[in-house]
Design a protein around this motif. Structure first.
Motif, PDB file in Angstrom:
ATOM      1  N   ARG A  39       0.838  -1.206   0.000  1.00 52.18           N
ATOM      2  CA  ARG A  39       0.000   0.000   0.000  1.00 52.18           C
ATOM      3  C   ARG A  39       0.871   1.253   0.000  1.00 52.18           C
ATOM      4  N   GLN A  40       1.896   1.251   0.833  1.00 49.23           N
ATOM      5  CA  GLN A  40       2.809   2.387   0.903  1.00 49.23           C
ATOM      6  C   GLN A  40       3.517   2.579  -0.432  1.00 49.23           C
ATOM      7  N   GLY A  41       3.970   1.491  -1.030  1.00 52.11           N
ATOM      8  CA  GLY A  41       4.713   1.571  -2.281  1.00 52.11           C
ATOM      9  C   GLY A  41       3.888   2.002  -3.466  1.00 52.11           C
ATOM     10  N   ALA A  42       2.578   1.809  -3.390  1.00 52.40           N
ATOM     11  CA  ALA A  42       1.699   2.165  -4.504  1.00 52.40           C
ATOM     12  C   ALA A  42       1.250   3.622  -4.462  1.00 52.40           C
ATOM     13  N   ARG A  43       1.449   4.293  -3.332  1.00 57.13           N
ATOM     14  CA  ARG A  43       1.046   5.703  -3.235  1.00 57.13           C
ATOM     15  C   ARG A  43       1.780   6.536  -4.276  1.00 57.13           C
ATOM     16  N   GLY A  44       1.013   7.175  -5.119  1.00 60.37           N
ATOM     17  CA  GLY A  44       1.596   8.041  -6.140  1.00 60.37           C
ATOM     18  C   GLY A  44       2.095   7.297  -7.365  1.00 60.37           C
ATOM     19  N   VAL A  45       1.993   5.967  -7.362  1.00 61.15           N
ATOM     20  CA  VAL A  45       2.451   5.157  -8.496  1.00 61.15           C
ATOM     21  C   VAL A  45       1.354   4.128  -8.800  1.00 61.15           C
ATOM     22  N   PRO A  46       0.276   4.544  -9.465  1.00 61.31           N
ATOM     23  CA  PRO A  46      -0.843   3.630  -9.687  1.00 61.31           C
ATOM     24  C   PRO A  46      -0.461   2.326 -10.374  1.00 61.31           C
ATOM     25  N   SER A  47       0.530   2.349 -11.241  1.00 61.52           N
ATOM     26  CA  SER A  47       0.927   1.129 -11.946  1.00 61.52           C
ATOM     27  C   SER A  47       1.528   0.085 -11.009  1.00 61.52           C
ATOM     28  N   PHE A  48       1.949   0.509  -9.815  1.00 60.89           N
ATOM     29  CA  PHE A  48       2.502  -0.444  -8.850  1.00 60.89           C
ATOM     30  C   PHE A  48       1.420  -1.389  -8.326  1.00 60.89           C
ATOM     31  N   ASN A  49       0.159  -1.009  -8.497  1.00 63.79           N
ATOM     32  CA  ASN A  49      -0.939  -1.878  -8.082  1.00 63.79           C
ATOM     33  C   ASN A  49      -0.999  -3.165  -8.905  1.00 63.79           C
ATOM     34  N   ALA A  50      -0.231  -3.225  -9.985  1.00 62.92           N
ATOM     35  CA  ALA A  50      -0.197  -4.449 -10.785  1.00 62.92           C
ATOM     36  C   ALA A  50       0.293  -5.643  -9.973  1.00 62.92           C
ATOM     37  N   CYS A  51       1.033  -5.402  -8.900  1.00 67.90           N
ATOM     38  CA  CYS A  51       1.531  -6.517  -8.086  1.00 67.90           C
ATOM     39  C   CYS A  51       0.738  -6.703  -6.796  1.00 67.90           C
ATOM     40  N   ARG A  52      -0.379  -5.984  -6.652  1.00 70.10           N
ATOM     41  CA  ARG A  52      -1.199  -6.117  -5.440  1.00 70.10           C
ATOM     42  C   ARG A  52      -1.695  -7.541  -5.253  1.00 70.10           C
ATOM     43  N   GLU A  53      -2.216  -8.137  -6.298  1.00 69.89           N
ATOM     44  CA  GLU A  53      -2.738  -9.499  -6.176  1.00 69.89           C
ATOM     45  C   GLU A  53      -1.632 -10.507  -5.890  1.00 69.89           C
ATOM     46  N   THR A  54      -0.455 -10.264  -6.403  1.00 68.78           N
ATOM     47  CA  THR A  54       0.679 -11.138  -6.090  1.00 68.78           C
ATOM     48  C   THR A  54       0.959 -11.095  -4.596  1.00 68.78           C
ATOM     49  N   CYS A  55       0.948  -9.918  -4.018  1.00 68.30           N
ATOM     50  CA  CYS A  55       1.175  -9.788  -2.565  1.00 68.30           C
ATOM     51  C   CYS A  55       0.069 -10.494  -1.786  1.00 68.30           C
ATOM     52  N   ARG A  56      -1.156 -10.353  -2.227  1.00 68.60           N
ATOM     53  CA  ARG A  56      -2.274 -11.017  -1.554  1.00 68.60           C
ATOM     54  C   ARG A  56      -2.172 -12.539  -1.681  1.00 68.60           C
ATOM     55  N   GLU A  57      -1.716 -13.011  -2.820  1.00 65.70           N
ATOM     56  CA  GLU A  57      -1.525 -14.461  -3.009  1.00 65.70           C
ATOM     57  C   GLU A  57      -0.400 -14.990  -2.125  1.00 65.70           C
ATOM     58  N   ILE A  58       0.635 -14.205  -1.941  1.00 65.46           N
ATOM     59  CA  ILE A  58       1.724 -14.607  -1.039  1.00 65.46           C
ATOM     60  C   ILE A  58       1.172 -14.759   0.375  1.00 65.46           C
ATOM     61  N   ALA A  59       0.368 -13.791   0.809  1.00 71.75           N
ATOM     62  CA  ALA A  59      -0.239 -13.861   2.147  1.00 71.75           C
ATOM     63  C   ALA A  59      -1.153 -15.090   2.257  1.00 71.75           C
ATOM     64  N   TYR A  60      -1.905 -15.364   1.222  1.00 69.95           N
ATOM     65  CA  TYR A  60      -2.802 -16.525   1.208  1.00 69.95           C
ATOM     66  C   TYR A  60      -2.015 -17.832   1.350  1.00 69.95           C
ATOM     67  N   HIS A  61      -0.960 -17.963   0.575  1.00 70.89           N
ATOM     68  CA  HIS A  61      -0.156 -19.185   0.640  1.00 70.89           C
ATOM     69  C   HIS A  61       0.591 -19.297   1.968  1.00 70.89           C
ATOM     70  N   TYR A  62       0.968 -18.176   2.532  1.00 70.80           N
ATOM     71  CA  TYR A  62       1.565 -18.176   3.862  1.00 70.80           C
ATOM     72  C   TYR A  62       0.573 -18.794   4.854  1.00 70.80           C
ATOM     73  N   ASN A  63      -0.667 -18.365   4.797  1.00 75.75           N
ATOM     74  CA  ASN A  63      -1.694 -18.920   5.681  1.00 75.75           C
ATOM     75  C   ASN A  63      -1.963 -20.392   5.390  1.00 75.75           C
ATOM     76  N   LEU A  64      -1.984 -20.770   4.127  1.00 74.00           N
ATOM     77  CA  LEU A  64      -2.181 -22.185   3.781  1.00 74.00           C
ATOM     78  C   LEU A  64      -1.084 -23.060   4.385  1.00 74.00           C
ATOM     79  N   LEU A  65       0.135 -22.583   4.310  1.00 72.11           N
ATOM     80  CA  LEU A  65       1.254 -23.363   4.828  1.00 72.11           C
ATOM     81  C   LEU A  65       1.220 -23.494   6.350  1.00 72.11           C
ATOM     82  N   ALA A  66       0.460 -22.642   7.007  1.00 74.21           N
ATOM     83  CA  ALA A  66       0.307 -22.760   8.467  1.00 74.21           C
ATOM     84  C   ALA A  66      -0.584 -23.951   8.817  1.00 74.21           C
ATOM     85  N   THR A  67      -1.486 -24.301   7.911  1.00 75.27           N
ATOM     86  CA  THR A  67      -2.431 -25.384   8.192  1.00 75.27           C
ATOM     87  C   THR A  67      -2.047 -26.693   7.528  1.00 75.27           C
TER      88      THR A  67
END
Length: 119
Positions: A39-67
């Motif tokens: 979120r911080q990195g995307a401020r003022g750089v809208p094209s940086f949002n192209a990797c938002r879903e990648t970050c969310r997928e990393i968080a998702y897989h992190y949670n999957l690996l916990a279970t």
């Protein structure tokens, strides 16, 4: 392993922020520092949002690996972290990367790397 992959993803975004002259946040978003860094990195750089879903997928897989510890989930998280790293490095080199839904074609056209066919 999941902890080290998450730290690696965070360090990629920290590098992006430092290159922009910003101090990386220590806050979290939805329980993840990675998402706050994005979120911080995307401020003022809208094209940086192209990797938002990648970050969310990393968080998702992190949670999957916990279970469940399985090789396929771990490998997917590894690939997502690598994808994030490649995007951020590319973004640091080519400002327009991500302007067209992560497509590289406009970047190749601007740099003259793509052959043109008349016809």
């Amino acid at each position: 392993m999941r902890e080290s992959l998450l730290r690696e993803a965070e360090s990629v975004l920290e590098e992006w922020l430092r290159a922009r002259g910003e101090a990386p946040t220590s806050e979290t978003s939805e329980g993840f520092r990675l998402l706050a860094l994005h979120r911080q990195g995307a401020r003022g750089v809208p094209s940086f949002n192209a990797c938002r879903e990648t970050c969310r997928e990393i968080a998702y897989h992190y949670n999957l690996l916990a279970t469940r510890q399985d090789e396929k989930t771990q490998r997917m998280m590894e690939m997502l972290v690598r994808h994030l790293e490649l995007f951020v490095r590319g973004k640091m080199e080519v400002e327009g990367l991500g302007d067209f839904c992560c497509a590289s074609r406009p970047v190749r056209q601007q740099s003259g790397l793509e052959e043109r066919t008349d016809g």
